[in-house]
Design an enzyme around this catalytic site. Structure first.
Site, PDB file in Angstrom:
ATOM      1  CG  ASP A  30      69.460  35.741  62.162  1.00 61.14           C
ATOM      2  OD1 ASP A  30      68.937  36.728  62.709  1.00 61.14           O
ATOM      3  OD2 ASP A  30      69.580  35.628  60.931  1.00 61.14           O
ATOM      4  CD  GLU A 195      61.973  37.604  62.340  1.00 57.36           C
ATOM      5  OE1 GLU A 195      61.582  37.297  61.201  1.00 57.36           O
ATOM      6  OE2 GLU A 195      62.648  38.620  62.574  1.00 57.36           O
TER       7      GLU A 195
END
Length: 525
Positions: A30, A195
């Site tokens: 991420d 997301e």
């Protein structure tokens, strides 16, 4: 004994003006990235491992090194034991008002923020921006008019829904949200599991770069609107296409000093975790195109080898640390504990040049290594490598043990343990079972010395083979080949430990060194 650890086990820089992907073969999942002057900074998820939320630095977007961690420990007692899959999720980093800002969420406790004026020198104590459950992946945005916002996503496992992006007004100092916010994009129709939003502004458009489609098979979506609250147009700007890079998405956009545009993202590689790629990016009709647009359709594919970014200079190869001689008075930045650390677990001063790990009880009823908070871990940094650890074992009572582990949902470790029959060297396999976890002793033999070198060879596909030696020359294979597995949202970890299965002990193990080198390297005698 020859030491082959000085050569990086993986480097993205090809040293000929080009780089290869992945630029980092480590589980920096991420990722988000910014440029401040001539310097680049990246942050990544770290989940339950502490210190958490690594900050990496680069001069050229290809060569990176960990420089600090934002979170020393999470301020909740449940994180004093391993909370696999929980902890620090999907951070964002920004530079605003002369400061670095990092926002992140833990899925059960809420949204947090920290700042610093110098990421080399540490970060401010965490500010709990919003106490909530299921709000994830926050990214701050300061608009031209002085208003501040936070864009975020949702975890269905905690809140009952997902695939929604949300925008809240935020105090300009980033310490609190000013409203409950509104949903600004619903991805359930075309971008399921959207997301990880990152918000930017360019040419009068608000942009949200957001991954969708899931970790292993997803794509990179970009939304744009003239109004921060939308409605937003959407476009897929990068996908796997005909490449072998599955799920290329979730990351950050950065512009170089020379006006080039680049995108950093991850690829899920199972036991290796979510490794980091760098893609060229161009703007066409106010839409970004990431990677190589082979079909001229506005959707790019990941590149394998590409010309390095033009940053106005050439910089030396730099990679995250792996090996450690334990000759400093603090742990190297490659190391993270399996939970919130405690000072009583270890010492770097009791014996000069050694890391002393104490054989403390691992604080769980099962006595299994999987549940131990005091495992000292580091990321895999290459598809193939050899890791060796030399230790001197000083047990005080039955059940004291120390060793080397490959830790994931399944795990295997080599250990020297004090038993009622004397010291034994054993290879042990752990795996999930109907009642939680179980361990199986694959092999056990009498230890010939209390000084031993444990070694694991990791081959392509994360196939691991363990061996041990008393002289650094002659190694004996132990156990069987083991296919390393991912953990909860993370890749497998290399770890060292000392513990007692039954109770706290005054025993310990002194680790002289850990060497991570090219396949077949043997460390030092």
């Amino acid at each position: 004994m020859k030491n082959n650890s000085s050569e990086p086990v993986w480097q993205g820089d090809l040293e000929n003006g080009y780089y290869r992907n992945p630029i980092l073969f480590g589980d920096y999942s991420d990722p988000d990235v910014i440029r401040v002057g001539d310097d680049y900074y990246m942050v990544a998820s770290s989940f339950n491992y502490m210190p958490g939320l690594p900050v990496l630095h680069s001069k050229d977007l290809v060569n990176w090194k960990v420089i600090s961690y934002v979170v020393e420990r999470l301020p909740f007692p449940n994180y004093d034991k391993p909370e696999y899959g929980k902890g620090v999720w999907a951070p964002s980093i920004r530079f605003h008002d002369g400061k670095f800002w990092v926002f992140f969420a833990t899925p059960d406790e809420g949204i947090f923020m920290s700042t610093t004026t110098d990421p080399y020198k540490g970060w401010a104590p965490l500010t709990h921006v919003k106490k909530t459950r299921g709000w994830i992946d926050p990214c701050p945005f300061w608009d031209d008019d002085g208003n501040a916002y936070l864009v975020s996503a949702f975890a269905k496992s905690r809140i009952g829904f997902k695939s929604i992006l949300h925008l809240s007004r935020m105090s300009p100092d980033g310490t609190c949200l000013l409203d409950e916010g509104v949903h600004i994009f619903d991805g359930n129709l075309n971008h399921h599991t959207i997301e990880g939003p990152k918000m930017y502004k360019r040419n009068g458009y608000y942009y949200i770069f957001a991954p969708a489609g899931g970790v292993k098979t997803g794509w990179q979506t970009v939304l744009r609107s003239k109004n921060i609250y939308g409605p937003y147009e959407d476009r897929i700007v990068m996908h796997q296409g005909k490449t072998n890079v599955n799920g290329p998405h979730q990351g950050g956009w950065v512009e170089t000093q020379t006006g080039e545009h680049w995108f950093i993202h991850f690829q899920d590689r199972g036991p290796y975790g979510r490794i980091v790629h760098l893609q060229p990016m161009v703007w066409v009709d106010d839409w970004p195109v990431i990677g190589k647009d082979t079909e001229n359709c506005g959707t790019g594919e990941p590149v394998d080898v590409y010309k390095k970014p033009d940053v106005g200079g050439v910089f030396p190869v730099q990679v995250p640390e792996t090996s450690d001689d334990f000759d400093k008075n603090k742990l190297g930045l490659q190391w993270q504990w399996n939970a919130n650390p405690q000072e009583k677990w270890y010492s770097l001063t009791e014996r000069d040049g050694f890391l002393r790990l104490y054989a403390l009880n691992n604080s769980n009823e099962s006595g299994l290594l999987y549940h131990a908070p005091n495992i000292l871990t580091q990321l895999f940094q290459a598809p193939e490598f050899t890791a060796s650890a030399k230790l001197e074992f000083s047990p005080a009572q039955t059940g004291d043990k120390a060793g080397l582990v490959i830790l994931g949902d399944e795990y295997m470790y080599l250990t020297i343990e004090k038993t009622e029959e004397g010291n034994k060297v054993a290879c042990i396999y752990g795996s999930p079972s109907e009642n939680g976890y179980r361990e199986e002793v694959l092999e056990s033999r009498t230890a010939e010395s209390t000084t031993v070198i444990f070694r694991v060879d990791v081959r392509n596909g994360a196939v691991c083979s363990f061996s041990f030696s008393y002289d650094g020359e002659n190694f004996v294979n132990a156990g069987r080949d083991f296919n390393a597995t991912a953990g909860s949202w993370v890749g497998a970890k290399l770890g060292i430990f000392a513990m007692n299965t039954y109770s706290d002990s005054k025993g310990f193990a002194d680790f002289d060194w850990v060497i991570v080198g090219k396949p077949g390297s043997t460390g030092r005698g």
